[in-house]
Design a protein around this motif. Structure first.
Motif, PDB file in Angstrom:
ATOM      1  N   ASP A 162     -29.450 -16.205  61.572  1.00 47.78           N
ATOM      2  CA  ASP A 162     -30.829 -16.362  62.025  1.00 47.78           C
ATOM      3  C   ASP A 162     -31.793 -15.783  60.994  1.00 47.78           C
ATOM      4  O   ASP A 162     -32.843 -16.371  60.689  1.00 47.78           O
ATOM      5  N   GLN A 201     -32.105 -18.379  58.143  1.00 45.68           N
ATOM      6  CA  GLN A 201     -32.937 -19.554  58.448  1.00 45.68           C
ATOM      7  C   GLN A 201     -34.418 -19.166  58.495  1.00 45.68           C
ATOM      8  O   GLN A 201     -35.273 -19.932  58.062  1.00 45.68           O
ATOM      9  N   ASP A 212     -38.811 -23.836  57.310  1.00 45.37           N
ATOM     10  CA  ASP A 212     -38.424 -25.141  57.858  1.00 45.37           C
ATOM     11  C   ASP A 212     -37.420 -25.841  56.959  1.00 45.37           C
ATOM     12  O   ASP A 212     -37.736 -26.177  55.809  1.00 45.37           O
ATOM     13  N   GLN A 252     -31.055 -34.277  61.589  1.00 45.07           N
ATOM     14  CA  GLN A 252     -31.836 -33.205  62.217  1.00 45.07           C
ATOM     15  C   GLN A 252     -31.579 -31.850  61.561  1.00 45.07           C
ATOM     16  O   GLN A 252     -31.007 -30.947  62.182  1.00 45.07           O
ATOM     17  N   GLU A 286     -33.484 -29.561  61.225  1.00 42.42           N
ATOM     18  CA  GLU A 286     -34.199 -28.506  61.952  1.00 42.42           C
ATOM     19  C   GLU A 286     -33.312 -27.812  62.987  1.00 42.42           C
ATOM     20  O   GLU A 286     -33.659 -26.736  63.475  1.00 42.42           O
ATOM     21  N   LEU A 287     -32.139 -28.406  63.317  1.00 42.55           N
ATOM     22  CA  LEU A 287     -31.201 -27.735  64.236  1.00 42.55           C
ATOM     23  C   LEU A 287     -30.816 -26.356  63.693  1.00 42.55           C
ATOM     24  O   LEU A 287     -30.559 -25.425  64.443  1.00 42.55           O
ATOM     25  N   ASN A 326     -32.746 -24.330  62.082  1.00 43.06           N
ATOM     26  CA  ASN A 326     -33.805 -23.376  62.426  1.00 43.06           C
ATOM     27  C   ASN A 326     -33.771 -23.043  63.916  1.00 43.06           C
ATOM     28  O   ASN A 326     -33.951 -21.893  64.305  1.00 43.06           O
ATOM     29  N   GLN A 327     -33.522 -24.063  64.719  1.00 43.46           N
ATOM     30  CA  GLN A 327     -33.643 -23.899  66.173  1.00 43.46           C
ATOM     31  C   GLN A 327     -32.451 -23.156  66.771  1.00 43.46           C
ATOM     32  O   GLN A 327     -32.603 -22.409  67.736  1.00 43.46           O
ATOM     33  N   ASP A 328     -31.251 -23.409  66.251  1.00 41.49           N
ATOM     34  CA  ASP A 328     -30.040 -22.875  66.881  1.00 41.49           C
ATOM     35  C   ASP A 328     -28.996 -22.569  65.804  1.00 41.49           C
ATOM     36  O   ASP A 328     -27.981 -23.260  65.703  1.00 41.49           O
ATOM     37  N   SER A 356     -44.340 -22.054  61.047  1.00 44.93           N
ATOM     38  CA  SER A 356     -43.723 -23.298  60.593  1.00 44.93           C
ATOM     39  C   SER A 356     -44.653 -24.069  59.670  1.00 44.93           C
ATOM     40  O   SER A 356     -45.708 -24.545  60.066  1.00 44.93           O
TER      41      SER A 356
END
Lengths: 131, 360
Positions: free
Chosen positions: A31, A34, A39, A88, A90-91, A93-95, B32
């Motif tokens: 985490d 990232q 982004d 994706q 961005e996955l 960043n998100q998880d 972001s």
């Protein structure tokens, strides 16, 4: 403060390792990593079947700003790259510890425990680095 | 530690990730970069650009001075407040900096120069200003906020004093005006409509806070870079520098060769080259996955000067210097592998719309 799950082990280059059954492992970036990258817009994961040595540059994560190498924390043969990341990124960043996993590996040698940190060890390492 | 703008603490409180930018501690993003980019294309965002240099030039011969100093011709400016984009050249034709010059009055012009080149620009300007008795004053007492996006102007106007609103709302594109000690111009670096506001440092925090309260999102220099690249605008140090003249930088349109008798610094060399160049700056669209970055090598020849991921196109785009008339597509070397890229004509995006065809 970044999220550092207790059940994973970590490297100084900010990868994580999740050990499964019979030498199967899953690998991703932390985490903290990232967040520092920002982004993510492009991820390149290793092909299944590729043999990797611990410490080898094996994946690339690119944010809007810059490209960074991911180093394989353990030695083994790639069994899968995360297919969702192509469309994706961005996955990651998100998880970062779940849907944002990078690749899976069947280890070829016992994991060198001295080379990896526990969650507490990684938290101390980040603190010492000034994060 | 680098220099800080008056808004530094405000940025930190709003969660900015701070990075060094030309010796200044500036916000890269507030969470972001891509969200900030998109909000500028769809609504509005604001940037602290107080690190840029505002320089006032005054004197009876200031017009004559600038007509010799700049490659574009300030005599084209007829209306007070009108802006012109120009390069300032070395005798070799190399670009010292790119800047915006505002015509304030017959005896007063204002320049806005890049943060990273500010010191050398000032030294160069001062050296040449003496012969024309032009005074050179850096306006460190001014902050600068750029508010950009399709809704930027309608969001800014209500926070201005009522007496200013009508005149501010009627500013034409590339036109500015003095409003007491403020200067408001309809200019920007994103390819969207909006304002760039120069205001006394003492007013900056309250103004930023008032703008925030109208729903304008803070945006960092990260988004500023992807927005300007989508808009096909050059970045000094990447797409132009002292080793390249404007004709190699896609900036022929900013060099005023007419009238022929105007002798600006760098003219002789550009004339000697026949007002053209072997290399030119083009746009690239990467046809495969990956991200173009500056200094990547182009096959058959050339180099990427600025590259990024375009959030609007969901593709990687770049500016690149290649031999004139290079055929499209070309190949770009990314980490030892060759990737196909098409040559396209910038801008890539203007006013929220993609201007180049994308095959899904």
């Amino acid at each position: 403060m970044s999220n550092i799950p207790n059940d994973l082990r970590y490297t100084k280059s900010h990868e994580w390792v999740r050990a499964g059954k019979d030498g199967a492992v899953e690998i991703g970036i932390s985490d903290h990593a990232q967040g520092a990258l920002g982004d993510l817009v492009f991820v390149e994961v290793p092909e299944p079947g590729r043999s990797l040595s611990a410490g080898e540059a094996c994946a690339v994560v690119e944010s809007v700003k810059a490209a960074s190498d991911v180093y394989c924390p353990v030695s083994g043969k790639v069994t899968a790259g995360n297919p969702a990341l192509a469309a994706q990124p961005e996955l990651l960043n998100q998880d970062p510890y779940g849907a944002g996993w990078l690749f899976r590996l069947q280890i070829s040698a016992p994991i060198d425990d001295a080379a990896l940190m526990s969650a507490a060890g990684y938290a101390n390492f980040l603190a010492a680095e000034g994060h | 530690m680098g220099q800080k703008t008056v808004l530094y603490d405000t940025h930190v409180l709003q969660g900015a990730k701070i990075v060094d930018f030309g010796g200044w501690e500036m916000p890269l993003h507030y969470g972001s970069q891509i969200d900030e980019h998109n909000v500028v294309r769809r609504d509005s965002g604001m940037f602290d650009v107080s690190h840029m240099g505002v320089v006032d030039l005054r004197g009876d011969r200031v017009l004559e001075f600038l007509r010799g100093l700049l490659a574009n011709d300030v005599a084209r400016l007829k209306t007070p407040g009108k802006a012109l984009y120009s390069c300032m050249l070395l005798p070799s034709g190399g670009v010292i900096d790119d800047l915006i010059v505002y015509f304030m009055s017959d005896t007063w012009f204002r320049l806005v120069v890049n943060a990273g080149t500010r010191a050398k620009d000032l030294a160069w300007i001062r050296r040449h200003a003496m012969s024309c008795s032009v005074s050179v004053a850096e306006r460190d007492d001014l902050a600068m906020i750029a508010i950009q996006g399709p809704k930027a102007r309608e969001r800014v106007l209500p926070i201005l004093p009522a007496a200013w609103r009508t005149r501010a709302s009627k500013l034409a594109v590339f036109q500015g005006g003095c409003f007491d000690s403020w200067f408001i111009a309809r200019t920007g670096y994103t390819g969207e409509d909006g304002f760039e506001v120069m205001l006394p440092v003492v007013d900056a925090i309250a103004t930023w806070t008032a703008l925030r309260a109208t729903g304008i999102q803070p945006a960092g220099l990260g988004a500023r870079d992807t927005l300007r690249l989508e808009a096909g605008m050059n970045l000094y140090g990447n797409d132009m520098d002292e080793d390249h003249h404007p004709l190699e930088c896609g900036l022929a349109w900013t060099v005023a060769f007419e009238p022929a008798e105007r002798d600006f610094i760098g003219r002789q060399v550009l004339e000697g080259l026949g007002r053209t160049s072997d290399d030119e700056l083009v746009g690239l669209l990467l046809e495969e996955r990956g991200v173009l970055r500056s200094h990547q090598k182009i096959i058959p020849a050339g180099e990427v000067t600025s590259g990024t991921f375009s959030p609007t196109l969901n593709r990687s785009i770049a500016l690149a210097r290649v031999p004139r008339n290079t055929a499209s597509p070309v190949q770009v070397e990314i980490r030892g592998k060759l990737h196909v890229a098409s040559i396209v004509k910038p801008p890539f995006v203007r006013h929220g719309r993609a201007l180049i065809p994308i095959q899904p």
